[in-house]
Write a protein that holds these residues in place. Structure first.
Motif, PDB file in Angstrom:
ATOM      1  N   ILE A 231       0.971  -1.284  -0.148  1.00  0.00           N
ATOM      2  CA  ILE A 231       0.009   0.190   0.121  1.00  0.00           C
ATOM      3  C   ILE A 231       0.829   1.272  -0.096  1.00  0.00           C
ATOM      4  CG2 ILE A 231      -1.748   1.201   1.277  1.00  0.00           C
ATOM      5  CD1 ILE A 231      -2.703  -1.401   2.424  1.00  0.00           C
ATOM      6  N   LYS A 232       0.694   2.068  -0.927  1.00  0.00           N
ATOM      7  CA  LYS A 232       1.262   3.390  -0.924  1.00  0.00           C
ATOM      8  C   LYS A 232       0.712   4.385   0.239  1.00  0.00           C
ATOM      9  CE  LYS A 232       3.371   2.588  -5.224  1.00  0.00           C
ATOM     10  NZ  LYS A 232       4.768   2.474  -5.515  1.00  0.00           N
ATOM     11  N   VAL A 233       1.466   5.222   0.568  1.00  0.00           N
ATOM     12  CA  VAL A 233       1.179   6.277   1.671  1.00  0.00           C
ATOM     13  C   VAL A 233       1.079   7.746   0.818  1.00  0.00           C
ATOM     14  CG1 VAL A 233       1.546   6.986   3.947  1.00  0.00           C
ATOM     15  CG2 VAL A 233       1.711   4.621   3.469  1.00  0.00           C
ATOM     16  N   LEU A 234       0.050   8.280   1.134  1.00  0.00           N
ATOM     17  CA  LEU A 234      -0.035  10.016   0.980  1.00  0.00           C
ATOM     18  C   LEU A 234      -0.452  10.437   2.053  1.00  0.00           C
ATOM     19  CD1 LEU A 234      -2.104   9.706  -2.590  1.00  0.00           C
ATOM     20  CD2 LEU A 234       0.417   9.374  -2.189  1.00  0.00           C
ATOM     21  N   ILE A 235       0.139  11.658   2.360  1.00  0.00           N
ATOM     22  CA  ILE A 235      -0.167  12.143   3.551  1.00  0.00           C
ATOM     23  C   ILE A 235      -0.809  13.678   3.087  1.00  0.00           C
ATOM     24  CG2 ILE A 235       1.266  11.209   5.070  1.00  0.00           C
ATOM     25  CD1 ILE A 235       3.221  13.667   4.951  1.00  0.00           C
ATOM     26  N   ASP A 236      -1.614  14.264   4.028  1.00  0.00           N
ATOM     27  CA  ASP A 236      -2.347  15.401   3.633  1.00  0.00           C
ATOM     28  C   ASP A 236      -1.524  16.564   3.976  1.00  0.00           C
ATOM     29  OD1 ASP A 236      -4.604  17.364   3.202  1.00  0.00           O
ATOM     30  OD2 ASP A 236      -5.644  16.019   4.064  1.00  0.00           O
ATOM     31  N   LEU A 237      -0.878  17.484   3.243  1.00  0.00           N
ATOM     32  CA  LEU A 237      -0.169  18.716   3.357  1.00  0.00           C
ATOM     33  C   LEU A 237      -1.059  20.003   3.232  1.00  0.00           C
ATOM     34  CD1 LEU A 237       3.441  18.521   1.778  1.00  0.00           C
ATOM     35  CD2 LEU A 237       2.755  18.505   4.327  1.00  0.00           C
ATOM     36  N   VAL A 238      -0.894  20.835   4.458  1.00  0.00           N
ATOM     37  CA  VAL A 238      -1.863  22.201   4.105  1.00  0.00           C
ATOM     38  C   VAL A 238      -0.858  23.266   4.237  1.00  0.00           C
ATOM     39  CG1 VAL A 238      -3.656  23.377   5.691  1.00  0.00           C
ATOM     40  CG2 VAL A 238      -3.250  20.754   6.115  1.00  0.00           C
ATOM     41  N   LEU A 239      -0.589  23.558   2.853  1.00  0.00           N
ATOM     42  CA  LEU A 239       0.250  24.590   2.484  1.00  0.00           C
ATOM     43  C   LEU A 239      -0.235  25.870   2.480  1.00  0.00           C
ATOM     44  CD1 LEU A 239       2.507  22.734  -0.084  1.00  0.00           C
ATOM     45  CD2 LEU A 239       2.769  22.648   2.454  1.00  0.00           C
ATOM     46  N   SER A 240      -1.572  26.111   2.262  1.00  0.00           N
ATOM     47  CA  SER A 240      -2.056  27.599   2.062  1.00  0.00           C
ATOM     48  C   SER A 240      -2.026  28.256   3.240  1.00  0.00           C
ATOM     49  CB  SER A 240      -3.476  27.445   1.368  1.00  0.00           C
ATOM     50  OG  SER A 240      -4.170  26.983   2.615  1.00  0.00           O
ATOM     51  N   HIS A 241      -2.214  27.680   4.471  1.00  0.00           N
ATOM     52  CA  HIS A 241      -2.163  28.507   5.703  1.00  0.00           C
ATOM     53  C   HIS A 241      -1.572  27.373   6.717  1.00  0.00           C
ATOM     54  CE1 HIS A 241      -5.858  25.827   5.279  1.00  0.00           C
ATOM     55  NE2 HIS A 241      -5.583  25.729   6.712  1.00  0.00           N
ATOM     56  N   SER A 242      -1.156  28.103   8.000  1.00  0.00           N
ATOM     57  CA  SER A 242      -0.646  27.435   9.160  1.00  0.00           C
ATOM     58  C   SER A 242      -1.702  27.766  10.403  1.00  0.00           C
ATOM     59  CB  SER A 242       0.602  27.818   9.503  1.00  0.00           C
ATOM     60  OG  SER A 242       0.818  29.217   9.879  1.00  0.00           O
ATOM     61  N   SER A 243      -1.180  27.356  11.270  1.00  0.00           N
ATOM     62  CA  SER A 243      -1.766  27.804  12.829  1.00  0.00           C
ATOM     63  C   SER A 243      -1.285  28.990  13.178  1.00  0.00           C
ATOM     64  CB  SER A 243      -1.477  26.693  13.752  1.00  0.00           C
ATOM     65  OG  SER A 243      -1.833  27.267  15.075  1.00  0.00           O
ATOM     66  N   ASP A 244      -2.215  29.914  13.914  1.00  0.00           N
ATOM     67  CA  ASP A 244      -1.617  31.095  14.361  1.00  0.00           C
ATOM     68  C   ASP A 244      -0.464  30.806  15.612  1.00  0.00           C
ATOM     69  OD1 ASP A 244      -3.146  30.684  16.442  1.00  0.00           O
ATOM     70  OD2 ASP A 244      -4.187  32.338  16.470  1.00  0.00           O
ATOM     71  N   GLN A 245      -0.292  29.579  15.821  1.00  0.00           N
ATOM     72  CA  GLN A 245       0.565  29.058  16.942  1.00  0.00           C
ATOM     73  C   GLN A 245       1.901  28.726  16.255  1.00  0.00           C
ATOM     74  OE1 GLN A 245      -0.968  26.796  20.240  1.00  0.00           O
ATOM     75  NE2 GLN A 245      -3.000  27.817  20.047  1.00  0.00           N
ATOM     76  N   HIS A 246       2.085  28.608  14.984  1.00  0.00           N
ATOM     77  CA  HIS A 246       3.302  28.253  14.277  1.00  0.00           C
ATOM     78  C   HIS A 246       4.492  29.255  14.677  1.00  0.00           C
ATOM     79  CE1 HIS A 246       6.135  26.944  11.356  1.00  0.00           C
ATOM     80  NE2 HIS A 246       5.397  25.820  11.129  1.00  0.00           N
ATOM     81  N   ALA A 247       5.619  29.026  14.735  1.00  0.00           N
ATOM     82  CA  ALA A 247       6.717  29.792  15.043  1.00  0.00           C
ATOM     83  C   ALA A 247       6.869  30.825  14.063  1.00  0.00           C
ATOM     84  CB  ALA A 247       7.896  28.871  15.352  1.00  0.00           C
ATOM     85  N   TRP A 248       6.534  30.484  12.693  1.00  0.00           N
ATOM     86  CA  TRP A 248       6.549  31.675  11.580  1.00  0.00           C
ATOM     87  C   TRP A 248       5.696  32.640  11.687  1.00  0.00           C
ATOM     88  CZ3 TRP A 248       5.949  27.555   7.123  1.00  0.00           C
ATOM     89  CH2 TRP A 248       7.092  26.725   7.114  1.00  0.00           C
ATOM     90  N   PHE A 249       4.421  32.451  12.288  1.00  0.00           N
ATOM     91  CA  PHE A 249       3.476  33.373  12.454  1.00  0.00           C
ATOM     92  C   PHE A 249       3.870  34.204  13.612  1.00  0.00           C
ATOM     93  CE2 PHE A 249      -0.603  35.170  13.988  1.00  0.00           C
ATOM     94  CZ  PHE A 249      -0.802  36.084  12.521  1.00  0.00           C
ATOM     95  N   GLN A 250       4.213  33.610  14.612  1.00  0.00           N
ATOM     96  CA  GLN A 250       4.589  34.424  15.953  1.00  0.00           C
ATOM     97  C   GLN A 250       5.785  35.250  15.778  1.00  0.00           C
ATOM     98  OE1 GLN A 250       3.102  34.115  19.068  1.00  0.00           O
ATOM     99  NE2 GLN A 250       1.667  32.944  17.935  1.00  0.00           N
ATOM    100  N   GLU A 251       6.839  34.832  14.813  1.00  0.00           N
ATOM    101  CA  GLU A 251       7.749  35.985  14.507  1.00  0.00           C
ATOM    102  C   GLU A 251       7.201  36.989  13.604  1.00  0.00           C
ATOM    103  OE1 GLU A 251      12.156  36.157  12.470  1.00  0.00           O
ATOM    104  OE2 GLU A 251      11.150  34.204  13.022  1.00  0.00           O
TER     105      GLU A 251
END
Length: 547
Positions: free
Chosen positions: A107-127
């Protein structure tokens, strides 16, 4: 007879780099699949425990909805760390074990990537929110208020209200197409693109076979922040909550679907090609989904496949409706590739949405598994599950809580999988499930259907196996012959094989005329078809011709 398949291993690294073309992909919503530690929430170890069931279906791949670190305000679609597993789902070690076990089972494995937005708790947004001059000041979409203090334009959030939220730190608004806690990343910034491509490489190096790309057409916004025009009421055909959400009153020309996305998708494809990996994109647009799908999948230099919402809506899929969608697709998509779906974690399950009997449900499943394109099946679809009722006091979905009672949210399609009937939690958890078990689902549990000849689960196994025996169904060309008066007929052709597929989507028997050819009924199809000129109510007919 019981059609439980022999789970013999397939070579997951087989030389067919085109494996995705016509693949059957099984979506797992991890919170609701299997809990392994008694906290009432499904996890990665639980998925490993149930992979034998997935393998028994004969699917080619799984798509796992987000399991990254997150405050879970949108249940994982608000990511605070793209490179780690949220502790509620386990650890990176658990993920590595899941990959290993899936690959053992072919079985191949695909994972869900959410690239359009992040959480406001992400370090990128906090900075980013700290000032207008810091290193990540331009990593999110910031804009000044109008002179009267109101938001920069009229863009709306899918979850209701303005798509702009005021931030007192920067004294600016930031864009959020979804929850206020999900700020949009600014992909006009090349550094943001590079960071997201590095995220993709991180998971590819861990062994994933590709990605499902959430809201793929939301990656870029109009730099000029122009207002969206109003949408004619007759065109308000959105899939989710069209009756309550003014989001559907706009023609979304400027807050998504921007031409700059094509260049980024080519960069993303280059990363995929480094690993012989694939991607399927979710096109969230009710008005121009197939147009975007064509643009994003054509030319063999962007993503391999996309799915739009043509069959995820509440519009009844009559023969005429199916024919209209397929004609538009074939005319517009060209060398692009679709991934068709009837249900997922965001919409009412199609058994309820279209009010289907079991016979109708089987026939639509056969239709889905015969179309030109790949297929996504949502967990529980193979059991014939209906939409669950979830009382207001049990709701978890912020969308449903906001618009109750006119729109009850997405929890009804996210309730836990029923595995066994003789357990108060249907074998999902030893603790209190995060959403209640639907009592009507217990009678359709996997253990029940495994013991029942001709159960829905048997049918899905048989139909997927049938698809696998005929390469024309997976990879073949498509010719629509008829789509009217309750009957859909088309042919699929590939490498000297021609397959006729006919479906009676009505309660009455239908006489049909086969197209010219030396047709032989497919006796291994999971339908009784004694007469090649007549299809019974809610039946399908398959015939083959070797050329």
């Amino acid at each position: 007879m019981n059609l439980m398949q022999d789970m013999s291993r397939k070579d997951v690294h087989a030389p067919d780099q085109d494996w995705w073309r016509g693949a059957v992909i099984y979506q797992i919503y991890p919170r609701s699949f299997q809990d392994s530690n008694g906290d009432g929430i499904g996890d990665l170890s639980g998925i490993i425990h149930r992979l034998d069931h997935v393998a028994s279906l004969g699917v080619d791949a799984i798509w796992i909805s987000p399991f990254f670190r997150s405050p879970m305000l949108d249940f994982g679609y608000d990511v605070s760390d793209y490179r780690d597993v949220d502790p509620m789902f386990g650890s990176l070690g658990d993920f590595d074990a899941l990959i290993a076990r899936a690959h053992e089972l072919g079985i191949k494995v695909l994972i869900d990537l959410v690239l359009s937005h992040s959480s406001d708790q992400h370090a990128w947004f906090q900075e980013s929110r700290q000032s207008r001059e810091n290193a990540r000041a331009d990593w999110y979409v910031w804009a000044d208020a109008k002179p009267d203090g109101t938001p920069p334009n009229n863009w709306l959030s899918i979850f209701g209200g303005s798509a702009w939220e005021w931030d007192g730190e920067r004294m600016q608004y930031y864009l959020h197409n979804f929850l206020t806690s999900q700020p949009d990343l600014n992909l006009h910034n090349p550094d943001v693109q590079d960071a997201l491509l590095d995220v993709a490489r991180f998971w590819l190096e861990r062994g994933v076979d590709g990605f499902r790309l959430d809201t793929i057409n939301f990656y870029f916004h109009d730099k000029e922040l122009r207002d969206n025009p109003a949408l004619d009421p007759d065109q308000r055909n959105a899939t989710i909550a069209p009756e309550v959400n003014p989001y559907n009153w706009q023609d979304h020309l400027y807050d998504k679907n921007q031409p700059e996305n094509l260049a980024f998708l080519k960069r993303f494809r280059a990363v995929l090609d480094e690993f012989s990996a694939v991607a399927v994109g979710e096109v969230g647009d009710a008005q121009r989904g197939q147009e975007i799908q064509a643009a994003y999948t054509s030319g063999n230099d962007k993503v391999q496949m996309c799915y739009s919402f043509d069959f995820l809506s509440g519009v009844s899929p009559t023969a005429d409706r199916v024919g209209g969608v397929l004609r538009e697709f074939e005319a517009g998509v060209g060398d692009g590739w679709a991934c068709w779906a009837f249900s997922n974690h965001d919409v009412i399950r199609h058994a309820t949405r279209w009010q289907l009997s079991d016979a109708a449900y089987r026939t639509y499943a056969a239709l889905l598994l015969s179309l030109r394109g790949s297929v996504c099946l949502y967990q529980g679809e193979e059991l014939g599950l209906s939409e669950a009722y979830v009382a207001y006091e049990d709701l978890q979905d912020p969308y449903g809580i906001r618009f109750w009672p006119k729109f009850k949210g997405r929890d009804g399609c996210r309730t836990p999988m029923p595995w066994v009937a003789d357990n108060r939690n249907a074998g999902f958890s030893d603790g209190k499930p995060w959403l209640p078990i639907a009592m009507e689902h217990v009678a359709r549990a996997v253990s029940v259907q495994n013991a029942q000849p001709d159960a829905m689960l048997d049918f899905y196994r048989a139909m997927i196996a049938f698809r696998g025996r005929y390469p024309a169904l997976a990879k073949g060309d498509f010719t629509l012959i008829r789509a009217e008066e309750g009957v859909v007929i088309f042919t699929r052709s590939h490498d000297g094989q021609r397959l006729l597929c006919a479906f009676n989507l009505s309660d009455a028997g239908q006489d049909i005329a086969l197209p010219d050819g030396n047709w032989t009924l497919c006796e291994d199809a999971p339908f009784a078809t004694p007469d090649a000129q007549h299809i019974g109510p809610w039946q399908a007919l398959f015939a083959h011709e070797e050329t």
